[in-house]
Design an enzyme around this catalytic site. Structure first.
Site, PDB file in Angstrom:
ATOM      1  N   CYS A 114       2.273  -0.770  -9.434  1.00 29.46           N
ATOM      2  CA  CYS A 114       2.173  -2.082  -9.477  1.00 29.46           C
ATOM      3  C   CYS A 114       2.059  -2.614  -7.917  1.00 29.46           C
ATOM      4  O   CYS A 114       2.920  -1.871  -6.862  1.00 29.46           O
ATOM      5  CB  CYS A 114       3.691  -2.677 -10.128  1.00 29.46           C
ATOM      6  SG  CYS A 114       3.441  -4.265 -10.156  1.00 29.46           S
TER       7      CYS A 114
ATOM      8  N   ASN B 115       4.964  -5.667  -2.865  1.00 29.45           N
ATOM      9  CA  ASN B 115       4.808  -7.104  -2.985  1.00 29.45           C
ATOM     10  C   ASN B 115       4.622  -7.752  -1.396  1.00 29.45           C
ATOM     11  O   ASN B 115       4.799  -8.724  -1.396  1.00 29.45           O
ATOM     12  CB  ASN B 115       5.949  -7.588  -3.626  1.00 29.45           C
ATOM     13  CG  ASN B 115       5.917  -7.529  -5.323  1.00 29.45           C
ATOM     14  OD1 ASN B 115       5.123  -7.614  -5.751  1.00 29.45           O
ATOM     15  ND2 ASN B 115       7.202  -6.911  -5.519  1.00 29.45           N
TER      16      ASN B 115
ATOM     17  N   LYS C 276       8.371   2.289 -12.210  1.00 28.76           N
ATOM     18  CA  LYS C 276       7.422   1.227 -11.817  1.00 28.76           C
ATOM     19  C   LYS C 276       7.527   0.915 -10.592  1.00 28.76           C
ATOM     20  O   LYS C 276       8.731   0.574  -9.958  1.00 28.76           O
ATOM     21  CB  LYS C 276       7.743  -0.025 -12.596  1.00 28.76           C
ATOM     22  CG  LYS C 276       6.904  -1.163 -12.219  1.00 28.76           C
ATOM     23  CD  LYS C 276       7.223  -2.459 -13.275  1.00 28.76           C
ATOM     24  CE  LYS C 276       6.113  -3.628 -12.582  1.00 28.76           C
ATOM     25  NZ  LYS C 276       6.422  -4.697 -13.356  1.00 28.76           N
ATOM     26  N   TRP C 277       6.565   1.564  -9.518  1.00 31.87           N
ATOM     27  CA  TRP C 277       6.667   1.397  -8.184  1.00 31.87           C
ATOM     28  C   TRP C 277       5.946   0.287  -7.732  1.00 31.87           C
ATOM     29  O   TRP C 277       4.613  -0.009  -7.882  1.00 31.87           O
ATOM     30  CB  TRP C 277       5.878   2.751  -7.654  1.00 31.87           C
ATOM     31  CG  TRP C 277       5.830   2.884  -6.419  1.00 31.87           C
ATOM     32  CD1 TRP C 277       5.431   2.000  -5.233  1.00 31.87           C
ATOM     33  CD2 TRP C 277       6.276   4.059  -5.509  1.00 31.87           C
ATOM     34  NE1 TRP C 277       5.161   2.580  -4.186  1.00 31.87           N
ATOM     35  CE2 TRP C 277       6.038   3.716  -3.984  1.00 31.87           C
ATOM     36  CE3 TRP C 277       6.810   5.377  -5.763  1.00 31.87           C
ATOM     37  CZ2 TRP C 277       6.126   4.643  -3.090  1.00 31.87           C
ATOM     38  CZ3 TRP C 277       7.040   6.103  -4.834  1.00 31.87           C
ATOM     39  CH2 TRP C 277       6.965   5.719  -3.487  1.00 31.87           C
ATOM     40  N   ASP C 278       6.635  -0.839  -7.036  1.00 33.73           N
ATOM     41  CA  ASP C 278       6.037  -2.098  -7.053  1.00 33.73           C
ATOM     42  C   ASP C 278       5.687  -1.980  -5.370  1.00 33.73           C
ATOM     43  O   ASP C 278       6.274  -1.396  -4.614  1.00 33.73           O
ATOM     44  CB  ASP C 278       6.944  -3.446  -7.302  1.00 33.73           C
ATOM     45  CG  ASP C 278       6.067  -4.430  -7.518  1.00 33.73           C
ATOM     46  OD1 ASP C 278       5.141  -4.680  -7.217  1.00 33.73           O
ATOM     47  OD2 ASP C 278       6.863  -5.434  -8.306  1.00 33.73           O
TER      48      ASP C 278
ATOM     49  N   ASP D  84      -0.185  -9.672 -12.830  1.00 33.57           N
ATOM     50  CA  ASP D  84       1.106 -10.605 -13.367  1.00 33.57           C
ATOM     51  C   ASP D  84       0.827 -11.659 -14.117  1.00 33.57           C
ATOM     52  O   ASP D  84       1.711 -12.276 -14.761  1.00 33.57           O
ATOM     53  CB  ASP D  84       1.946 -11.088 -12.082  1.00 33.57           C
ATOM     54  CG  ASP D  84       2.725 -10.213 -11.297  1.00 33.57           C
ATOM     55  OD1 ASP D  84       2.989  -9.110 -11.743  1.00 33.57           O
ATOM     56  OD2 ASP D  84       3.207 -10.511 -10.235  1.00 33.57           O
TER      57      ASP D  84
ATOM     58  N   ASP E  99      12.834  -5.477 -11.786  1.00 31.00           N
ATOM     59  CA  ASP E  99      13.414  -5.980 -10.583  1.00 31.00           C
ATOM     60  C   ASP E  99      14.987  -6.426 -10.826  1.00 31.00           C
ATOM     61  O   ASP E  99      15.171  -7.065 -12.014  1.00 31.00           O
ATOM     62  CB  ASP E  99      12.799  -6.955 -10.014  1.00 31.00           C
ATOM     63  CG  ASP E  99      13.060  -7.360  -8.429  1.00 31.00           C
ATOM     64  OD1 ASP E  99      14.013  -6.600  -7.985  1.00 31.00           O
ATOM     65  OD2 ASP E  99      12.506  -8.046  -7.703  1.00 31.00           O
TER      66      ASP E  99
HETATM   67  C1  DGJ Z   1       5.711  -8.159  -9.071  1.00 29.59           C
HETATM   68  C2  DGJ Z   1       5.304  -7.057 -10.168  1.00 29.59           C
HETATM   69  O1  DGJ Z   1       4.143  -7.321 -10.493  1.00 29.59           O
HETATM   70  C3  DGJ Z   1       5.821  -7.964 -11.216  1.00 29.59           C
HETATM   71  O2  DGJ Z   1       5.653  -7.206 -12.378  1.00 29.59           O
HETATM   72  C4  DGJ Z   1       7.678  -7.605 -11.170  1.00 29.59           C
HETATM   73  O3  DGJ Z   1       7.842  -6.358 -11.138  1.00 29.59           O
HETATM   74  C5  DGJ Z   1       8.094  -8.148 -10.083  1.00 29.59           C
HETATM   75  N1  DGJ Z   1       7.205  -7.867  -8.759  1.00 29.59           N
HETATM   76  C6  DGJ Z   1       9.377  -8.127  -9.463  1.00 29.59           C
HETATM   77  O4  DGJ Z   1       9.936  -8.594  -8.437  1.00 29.59           O
END
Ligand code: DGJ
Length: 730
Positions: free
Chosen positions: A509, A463, A459-461, A531, A344
């Site tokens: 992710c 959140n 890496k496809w996040d 994390d 990020d």
């Molecule tokens: C959440 C992910 O689990 C982390 O590894 C990282 O990529 C952050 N987001 C970045 O904002």
């Protein structure tokens, strides 16, 4: 006369036997009773049966439970499907219409079409039985051939009776930074519900996989076990209903809560796959079945070794810049790594991504941080002899972003209300059910890959959960389709990405382990377990996660101490030994490491490369659980040919004068001699048995004594010990 009766009795018997539908894998079998015009029944699930035993099943006493109970007629039990028909009738009665069995792509496919006795409403119950792994997937296809729409109020994938006895369930629960926590409990009467309602991700808290130990308290390497995994990326519900019968009834499917589905005339609703396995080799045996099936048929590139990588997140967080990225690439290359992933913080023009409160959706490189763009970084990676990967969070935006300014109608929000804001106080979820959003999300990946075809890893996040119910795209009468359409949209985008970019590695992710699910992994090569990278907690999380997912899919990184989540300080050797039991990577600022530490990692990476095939493609045998209070944990991976194995041993508590159990190994060939080599050795003297050979029989019956401490210089001593032993057949 007597003879006639005998003949007709024989005929009846053979007809009854014919009506048995056998769904078989090499070692397991499900038997159904599918008489035309009657309800479809499940009679049996377990070890493979002989013809004679199938013929005798009903006499012996079989489950005789509806395979797909419908609501509204004999209402007392749980139902797999609930339908409100066009005329308001809430009852459905399904009887067997047709049965077909065929073979496709090495699997036996069974399709049993059920028809409502009154309405032109059909449910096809499907089973896919693999012929080289012991897994059976089941799902349903629900079809409305009436002229008007009907409403589905429940739509499970499948249902299985489990005979009451001393049955224990093992399941995973958790939260952010504590995913995959194992819980084992005896099934009692009443209803147990395991569910998810996050909307976007579904594995942070409870998991949609369970195991039932049928012979009392769960054992790793003995006893009969049924495993089940609902393969779906969205909201799910698993129910175990134990009423006044001899069976625990297990139901699993999409969570119907706030998701009533209007099934239009001629529309077919396909439910996600529910995968079952059975093993008489305990929990680890069921895990091996899940892993073999997963690697071969589910996980993207399940047959390809994973690269060893450095991810920038815990090393620099949002502090991305060219010299910093270049230095990290040089460092991971020095240590023998094969890939660098920029996490990020690399994007945003009008609103640069300096922290987590802006810019998602604005996938343009931040030229203040990276004046030469992604292309330069990819070239640098090339120069360092490694590959380059990049982080994105494509399903999301922030209220502070150019995307949101242009397309406020793309976010998920309740009508007439302000949207609920997530991470950073500004995050929003895009409405993936909207085809324009799907095109946008696809284009994020497409643009990145078109401009930088050498990108090797994404890496496809994700959140943020769906925190307010409302689609600005769906019509008013279909707002309850929000969650289902979100995941259909997700699937469509992922299908398009994989069709165009079959080779790129993609990590799932979702604030850590929010997307560890077999419904996600066909598009993804691995998932970020958590994390929380603390080695001790990772032993617990990875232990639980390994019940259903193989090491090749579990991203496991060496990170700094004190750990950034729990602030525990563990030794580097311990952190390495834990990370090496999964898909090894690093998540650290190498510049902050001493030369000695860098060299220890360099040595570990070289050694991991040697054992990588065993870890990533081998069979797991869990030996001593960190949850059992023995102050240590141990597991091993054994190559399918049983010519190599890797044994892990981690102390989890330190007490003076502690007497830890001597661990017996498992899964080896008793007749082979195995040479023992310690990996990641830090001790001043080798183990007494270093280089010696022992029979598999001895190792499985007696094991090896593991010293409680490392023999290192006084100032290097600490309270963490761990060992990794490589066993090679001579
Ligand atoms: C959440 C992910 O689990 C982390 O590894 C990282 O990529 C952050 N987001 C970045 O904002």
């Amino acid at each position: 006369m007597k003879r006639m009766i005998l003949i007709s009795a024989l005929l009846c018997a053979s007809l009854a036997a014919m009506a048995h539908v056998r769904v078989t894998t090499p070692e397991t079998e499900m038997v159904l009773k599918a008489d035309a015009g009657s309800e479809l029944k499940v009679l049996y699930y377990g070890a493979r049966l002989s013809d004679a035993d199938v013929a005798g099943l009903e006499a012996a006493g079989a489950a005789w439970v509806d395979a797909y109970p419908a609501y509204g007629f004999h209402c007392a039990g749980e139902a797999s499907i609930g339908v409100t028909h066009a005329d308001g009738n809430m009852s459905t009665v399904l009887k067997v219409d047709t049965v077909s069995q065929s073979h496709e792509d090495g699997a036996q496919i069974t399709r049993i079409r059920l028809k409502d006795t009154v309405y032109p409403f059909y449910v096809t119950v499907c089973y896919k039985a693999y012929q080289d792994v012991d897994m059976i997937e089941t799902w349903t296809e629900i079809e409305n051939l009436g002229k008007k729409a009907v409403t589905l109020t429940r739509f499970d994938s499948g249902h299985l009776p489990v005979r009451v006895g001393d049955v224990w369930i093992s399941h995973l629960h958790g939260t952010w930074a504590a995913e995959g926590r194992l819980t084992q409990e005896q099934l009692e009467r009443g209803m147990m519900v395991i569910k998810n309602k996050d909307g976007a991700r579904n594995a942070h808290t409870d998991h949609s996989e369970v195991m039932f130990s049928l012979d009392g308290k769960p054992q790793e390497n003995a006893g009969r076990v049924i495993g089940a995994a609902l393969c779906y990326s969205g909201n799910y519900e698993l129910r175990i209903d134990t009423r006044d019968t001899d069976y625990h009834e297990f139901f699993a499917g999409i969570n119907p809560d706030n998701s009533a589905y209007i099934l239009e005339s001629k529309e077919v609703f396909k439910t996600p796959e529910l995968a079952f396995t059975y093993s008489d080799e305990g929990l680890s045996g069921a895990s091996r079945n899940f892993h073999r099936w997963g690697r071969k048929y589910k996980l993207a590139h399940g047959d390809k070794e994973r690269k060893i990588l450095l991810n920038s997140w815990e090393g620099v967080y949002f502090d991305i810049n060219e010299p910093g990225m270049d230095q990290m690439m040089a460092d991971i290359a020095y240590m023998g790594g094969e890939l660098f992933v920029m996490d990020d913080g690399w994007f945003g023009e009008k609103y640069p991504r300096l922290t987590d409160n802006s810019s998602l959706g604005d996938w343009k490189v931040d030229r203040n941080k990276l004046p030469n763009g992604i292309g330069w970084l990819v070239e640098q990676a090339d120069k360092h002899g490694i590959r380059f990967g990049i982080w994105i969070e494509p399903e999301m935006t922030n209220s502070v972003s150019e995307l949101y300014e242009e397309h406020p109608e793309w976010i998920i929000k309740a009508p007439e209300r302000e949207p609920v804001l997530g991470r950073g106080g500004t995050q929003l979820v895009l409405d993936l059910g909207n085809p324009e959003v799907q095109d946008f999300v696809f284009k994020i990946v497409d643009d990145l890959m078109t401009e930088n075809p050498k990108i090797d890893y994404i890496k496809w996040d994700a959140n943020m959960p769906i925190s307010n119910h409302g689609s600005q795209y769906l019509p008013k009468n279909k707002q309850s389709h929000l969650y289902i359409e979100y995941h259909r949209g997700f699937a469509k985008v992922c299908d398009r990405i994989r069709a165009k970019y079959p080779d790129v590695t993609i990590q799932a992710c979702a604030s850590g382990g929010g997307r560890a699910n077999w419904g996600v992994l066909p598009w993804f090569d691995e998932f970020w377990v958590s994390d929380n990278t603390d080695a001790l907690q990772r032993i617990h999380m990875q232990w639980g996660t390994s019940y259903f997912f193989p090491a090749i899919a579990m991203a496991s990184h060496i990170s700094a101490t004190p750990n950034h989540t729990v602030f525990r300080t563990t030794s580097l050797k311990y952190r390495i030994d834990v990370a090496m039991s999964g898909r090894l990577g690093m998540e650290i600022q190498p510049r902050n490491m001493t030369q000695e530490e860098r060299d220890l990692c360099r040595k570990a990476i070289a050694e991991y490369k040697e054992i990588r095939p065993v870890v990533q493609f081998g069979d797991i045998y869990r030996l001593v659980s960190p949850y059992d209070g023995h102050n240590m944990a141990s597991l091993m991976y054994v190559a399918p040919e049983k010519n190599q194995a890797v044994f892990y041993w981690w102390k989890t508590e330190t007490f003076y004068d502690d007497h830890l159990p001597r661990v017996r190994m498992a899964g080896l060939d008793p007749d082979k001699m195995y040479k023992v080599t310690e990996l990641n050795r830090i001790d001043n003297v080798p183990l007494k048995y270093e280089g010696m050979s022992f029979s598999g029989k001895f190792l499985m019956e007696n094991g090896l004594e593991i010293p409680l401490k490392h023999i290192v210089d006084y100032h290097k001593q600490d309270d963490w010990s761990s060992r990794v032993l490589y066993l090679s057949a001579q």
